[in-house]
Design a protein around this motif. Structure first.
Motif, PDB file in Angstrom:
ATOM      1  N   HIS A 386       0.823  -1.214   0.000  1.00  0.00           N
ATOM      2  CA  HIS A 386       0.000   0.000   0.000  1.00  0.00           C
ATOM      3  C   HIS A 386       0.859   1.267   0.000  1.00  0.00           C
ATOM      4  CE1 HIS A 386      -2.350  -3.280   1.763  1.00  0.00           C
ATOM      5  NE2 HIS A 386      -3.457  -2.638   1.426  1.00  0.00           N
ATOM      6  N   ASP A 442      -6.310   1.559   1.859  1.00  0.00           N
ATOM      7  CA  ASP A 442      -6.859   0.443   2.628  1.00  0.00           C
ATOM      8  C   ASP A 442      -5.861  -0.180   3.598  1.00  0.00           C
ATOM      9  OD1 ASP A 442      -9.286   0.864   1.512  1.00  0.00           O
ATOM     10  OD2 ASP A 442      -9.245  -0.852   0.159  1.00  0.00           O
ATOM     11  N   ARG A 480      -1.332  -6.574  -0.935  1.00  0.00           N
ATOM     12  CA  ARG A 480      -2.378  -7.089  -1.810  1.00  0.00           C
ATOM     13  C   ARG A 480      -1.999  -8.497  -2.241  1.00  0.00           C
ATOM     14  NH1 ARG A 480      -4.240  -4.529  -7.606  1.00  0.00           N
ATOM     15  NH2 ARG A 480      -2.231  -5.325  -8.309  1.00  0.00           N
ATOM     16  N   THR A 506      -6.119 -17.307  -6.266  1.00  0.00           N
ATOM     17  CA  THR A 506      -5.668 -16.298  -5.311  1.00  0.00           C
ATOM     18  C   THR A 506      -6.136 -16.724  -3.926  1.00  0.00           C
ATOM     19  OG1 THR A 506      -5.555 -13.893  -4.900  1.00  0.00           O
ATOM     20  CG2 THR A 506      -7.718 -14.804  -5.433  1.00  0.00           C
ATOM     21  N   VAL A 564      -2.372 -11.633   3.602  1.00  0.00           N
ATOM     22  CA  VAL A 564      -2.760 -10.750   2.501  1.00  0.00           C
ATOM     23  C   VAL A 564      -4.049 -10.032   2.857  1.00  0.00           C
ATOM     24  CG1 VAL A 564      -1.585 -11.939   0.615  1.00  0.00           C
ATOM     25  CG2 VAL A 564      -3.817 -12.762   1.381  1.00  0.00           C
ATOM     26  N   THR A 565      -4.327  -8.966   2.107  1.00  0.00           N
ATOM     27  CA  THR A 565      -5.490  -8.153   2.423  1.00  0.00           C
ATOM     28  C   THR A 565      -5.979  -7.424   1.189  1.00  0.00           C
ATOM     29  OG1 THR A 565      -6.344  -6.577   4.060  1.00  0.00           O
ATOM     30  CG2 THR A 565      -4.237  -6.046   3.049  1.00  0.00           C
ATOM     31  N   ARG A 566      -6.942  -6.549   1.400  1.00  0.00           N
ATOM     32  CA  ARG A 566      -7.515  -5.727   0.340  1.00  0.00           C
ATOM     33  C   ARG A 566      -6.654  -4.500   0.092  1.00  0.00           C
ATOM     34  NH1 ARG A 566     -11.051  -1.625  -1.291  1.00  0.00           N
ATOM     35  NH2 ARG A 566     -12.843  -2.338  -2.504  1.00  0.00           N
ATOM     36  N   MET A 567      -6.708  -3.983  -1.128  1.00  0.00           N
ATOM     37  CA  MET A 567      -6.058  -2.735  -1.482  1.00  0.00           C
ATOM     38  C   MET A 567      -7.030  -1.889  -2.280  1.00  0.00           C
ATOM     39  SD  MET A 567      -2.541  -2.098  -3.671  1.00  0.00           S
ATOM     40  CE  MET A 567      -1.435  -2.553  -2.331  1.00  0.00           C
ATOM     41  N   SER A 699       5.366  -3.498  -6.247  1.00  0.00           N
ATOM     42  CA  SER A 699       5.405  -4.895  -5.838  1.00  0.00           C
ATOM     43  C   SER A 699       6.659  -5.188  -5.026  1.00  0.00           C
ATOM     44  CB  SER A 699       5.358  -5.817  -7.049  1.00  0.00           C
ATOM     45  OG  SER A 699       6.585  -5.813  -7.739  1.00  0.00           O
ATOM     46  N   GLU A 742     -12.312   4.203  -6.895  1.00  0.00           N
ATOM     47  CA  GLU A 742     -11.566   3.001  -7.268  1.00  0.00           C
ATOM     48  C   GLU A 742     -11.616   2.695  -8.761  1.00  0.00           C
ATOM     49  OE1 GLU A 742     -13.012  -0.013  -4.445  1.00  0.00           O
ATOM     50  OE2 GLU A 742     -11.342   0.600  -3.168  1.00  0.00           O
TER      51      GLU A 742
END
Length: 774
Positions: A386, A442, A480, A506, A564-567, A699, A742
């Motif tokens: 992020h 996020d 992400r 994923t 991992v999570t949302r972005m 990345s 978004e």
């Protein structure tokens, strides 16, 4: 009464029962207990916008002072997206206030401010029976969101959640002010009108809001509230804005002069500062450290150790960080994550896609049509960080069993609950003062720093401010999720797709994030709890917007050893890359203009077709001939085409001595009724730049459990000189407003990838682009 005192007073009025979500939705499910539990839950919730001595409260959403100042409650986190201005504008227009008399105040979580649309969207993350909570007006959604004070800021749901409650409160206040004025003048209220902060009568009488507050507050609110026509809340797309439609950002002056408060700006008497070390991925538990190495350091106040981290507290953050460096913390666990292991985990899941895949969406009979698919491609996305400008920071004070928190959180009620559980007190005894975030994307959905600062404050016994270093922010905020997509299509004689399948591998990152947020699980436990579960939210947007008769979207839930999570951009920022690159390859295979190829498939999507047509005109589309450097992509966000957001973008890009260079992005957007044109434009432009960062950088790889690179300068983020010319065109629409934040993120990467193909003839199927050594 100052801001802090007002919030404490409000907290004392908001009493939440000590019943957990698990007790409600699991323990209460037997023998009708679920219904009973929700029935016993309190239905009335106090506002946390507490009026001062010279102010009157109207509906809990706004106060009006005797000086005429209107203060609007803002239950959403301001993180640069402009939500403070947007919600205050809604209230000002409905009320009839002069914009110069309107202020805004971020408020603590309360059941009065539930985010119902998000609670419905995220029902699979919190409800045992998601089918009973799939719409914002579902009874279970209302009970959950209100009882849990769930007012999360994410996924562009702010307007959908809060525009109407604000309008109702403001319209009620306007009616009460009008009736108070009418009584003074001995006229009927219908003869009065409200504008620019005055109630006026046709005979020429005029009274300011502040002159009417005392009488108005004693009147009963109207039922129903007399709302203004919807057109009053739409800004014109074309033409110059006038005084009636211009709403400069409320937060801009303080951000320009430096007085705006972020989490790191909080200062309290006797406050000390903390720095922290977390373990590498795969080595989560603190093993040993050399406390003697920092003993006697001047300014060092104390050292706090937890099972999962080590913190030093000192008179300055620098001293604390130097103390940690001397102590050289070591961590233990199953084994530090290496990139080769992460790649193997994802590849193994992809190889097992036939056995692991679960069907999320199906139209027609795609499996039969794709038995011998003629066209298949694979796309890949690497983990992305992020990296907001402001790292995680929070300030805490623990006195007499009560914890005060100053922090920026997208999930404040859950952060408060997590902090309370960490130190063994009730959430009622935690006061969370919301402050703005210096960016988030996020990252501030995570609540780990709230838990850490609570534990540190209790241990130290003084006000403490915790700030993660950049290295720790990259280390401790889950990235992400990585993903691969195996795309397959069968085409007809004209080259158009007859059948389509997206099989996306994923981790179930939304479920994993949900277990951390709602169940308070540590990352390893959250991964274990979600392992093997299909996650429709992790492949959202996988259904293409094209008219294809047989379509399938499958999720292959990969088990990887990386939290991992949302972005920002959500799953749609990944699925759009898969869809729009694949459709571009189909067009190239058919020898067709990518724009015309898409248009032929949009007969049932007129709003999307109009966006695409106008974007190509705006970007001076020339057919994407070889060497042109032009690429096109489009995205529709939202399940219902009538309420969805639409964007199409033409990118101009090429290769130079310094690598890929994007020179222009031309976008056409349909987001329905536009409430604030300036903020909408800012959001699209910012989203495109953030999407550019994901296309060409952002990345990380993992070496010995550490993300590499470990600083902002090496992440390949676009600098000011790298930002392309951006032209944005909006389409006038009377559809419900869609948040634009978004859309730009999702469309940028595929448009740029397709442009680089037109420029070089090389098809890049991995994000970030050029990461394949091309």
């Amino acid at each position: 009464m100052d801001f802090r005192e007002k919030l404490i007073s409000a907290k004392d009025r908001v009493k939440l029962p000590d019943v957990s979500r698990r007790q409600l939705l699991v323990g209460g499910a037997a023998a009708g207990g679920l219904l009973l539990a929700w029935t016993l839950w309190p239905r009335d919730y106090a506002t946390t916008l507490v009026p001062g001595a010279n102010e009157a409260d109207f509906g809990g959403w706004l106060t009006i002072g005797r000086d005429g100042v209107v203060t609007v409650a803002i239950p959403q986190l301001e993180m640069g997206q402009g939500i403070t201005t947007l919600l205050a504008q809604v209230a000002a227009v409905e009320l009839g206030a002069d914009w110069r008399q309107v202020g805004a105040e971020p408020v603590m979580p309360s059941g009065l401010f539930p985010n119902l649309p998000l609670a419905a969207d995220w029902a699979p993350l919190w409800a045992n029976f998601p089918s009973l909570a799939d719409t914002p007006d579902a009874w279970l959604v209302d009970r959950f969101a209100s009882a849990q004070a769930f007012n999360a800021t994410v996924a562009g749901t702010s307007l959908a959640a809060y525009e109407m409650p604000l309008r109702i409160a403001a319209a009620s206040a306007r009616d009460m002010l009008v009736r108070a004025a009418a009584e003074r003048w001995d006229v009927v209220p219908e003869e009065c009108e409200v504008a620019d902060g005055f109630v006026r009568h046709s005979t020429g009488g005029a009274l300011r809001f502040g002159e009417l507050v005392d009488e108005a507050r004693e009147l009963d609110p109207p039922d129903p509230a007399p709302l203004r026509p919807q057109a009053a809340f739409e800004q014109p797309v074309f033409g110059e804005a006038d005084a009636q439609t211009s709403f400069p950002r409320i937060d801009l002056p303080s951000k320009v002069d430096g007085s705006h408060l972020f989490a790191g700006d909080i200062r309290l008497p006797g406050m000390v500062f903390a720095s922290i070390r977390h373990g590498p991925v795969g080595l989560p538990e603190l093993f040993r450290f050399d406390a003697d190495a920092a003993a006697g350091m001047r300014g060092l106040v104390g050292v706090v150790k937890s099972k999962r981290w080590l913190a030093a507290v000192a008179e300055s953050w620098w001293i604390a960080d130097q103390a940690l460096s001397r102590m050289r913390a070591h961590f233990t666990g199953p084994g530090a994550l290496e990139q080769a292991v992460l790649d193997t985990d994802l590849e193994r899941a992809s190889e097992q896609r036939e056995e692991l895949a679960e069907r999320i969406v199906e139209v027609g009979d795609p499996d039969t049509m794709l038995v011998n698919a003629a066209f298949v491609r694979r796309y890949e996305i690497a983990p992305a960080v992020h990296a907001p400008l402001e790292t995680a920071s929070a300030t805490a004070r623990f006195v007499d069993g009560r914890l005060e928190l100053w922090m920026a959180s997208q999930v404040p009620s859950l952060a408060r609950e997590g902090a309370a559980k960490a130190i063994g007190i009730s959430a009622e005894d935690v006061v969370l003062y919301p402050v703005a975030a210096g960016g988030s994307f996020d990252a501030r959905l995570e609540k780990q720093h709230a838990i850490e600062i609570a534990q540190i404050a209790v241990e130290i016994g003084r006000p403490v401010q915790l700030t993660w270093s950049r290295v720790q922010d990259l280390q401790a905020v889950p990235p992400r999720a990585p993903a691969t997509a195996d795309m397959a299509a069968r085409t007809g004689a004209d080259g158009q797709p007859l059948a389509w399948r997206a099989r996306i591998t994923t981790p179930p990152f939304m479920r994993e994030m949900g277990h951390r947020l709602f169940d308070n699980l540590v990352p390893e436990a959250a991964r274990a709890e979600s392992r093997g579960e299909a996650d429709a939210l992790a492949v959202a947007g996988g259904m293409p917007p094209y008219g294809i008769s047989d379509v399938a979207v499958d999720h292959v839930p990969a088990s990887i050893r990386l939290p991992v999570t949302r972005m920002r951009g959500g799953a749609e920022a990944m699925t759009a890359f898969f869809t729009e690159c694949f459709i571009d390859e189909l067009a190239a295979e058919a020898g067709r203009d990518p724009f015309l190829y898409r248009m032929a498939l949009l007969g049932g999507a007129p709003r999307m077709a109009e966006c695409l047509r106008r974007a190509t005109r705006l970007g001076e589309w020339d057919g994407a001939r070889s060497g042109s450097g032009q690429g096109v992509a489009m995205v529709r966000m939202g399940n219902d085409p009538q309420t969805a957001g639409h964007i199409a973008c033409v990118a101009q890009a090429g290769m130079g001595a310094g690598g890929a260079r994007v020179t222009k992005l031309s976008a056409t957007v349909d987001i329905g009724r536009i409430v604030n044109l300036d903020i909408a434009r800012q959001q699209i432009e910012g989203g495109l730049v953030f999407g550019l960062s994901l296309a060409l950088g952002s990345s990380v790889r993992f070496e010995n459990g550490h993300p590499v690179p470990r600083n902002m300068g090496a992440l390949g983020l676009p600098r000011l000189a790298d930002c392309p010319d951006i032209v944005v065109d909006f389409i006038s629409s009377d559809a419900e407003p869609f948040d634009p934040g978004e859309l730009g993120v999702a469309v940028a990467a595929p448009a740029i990838a397709n442009a680089l193909f037109a420029a070089t003839g090389l098809r890049m199927r991995r994000l970030p682009l050029l990461s394949e050594g091309l």
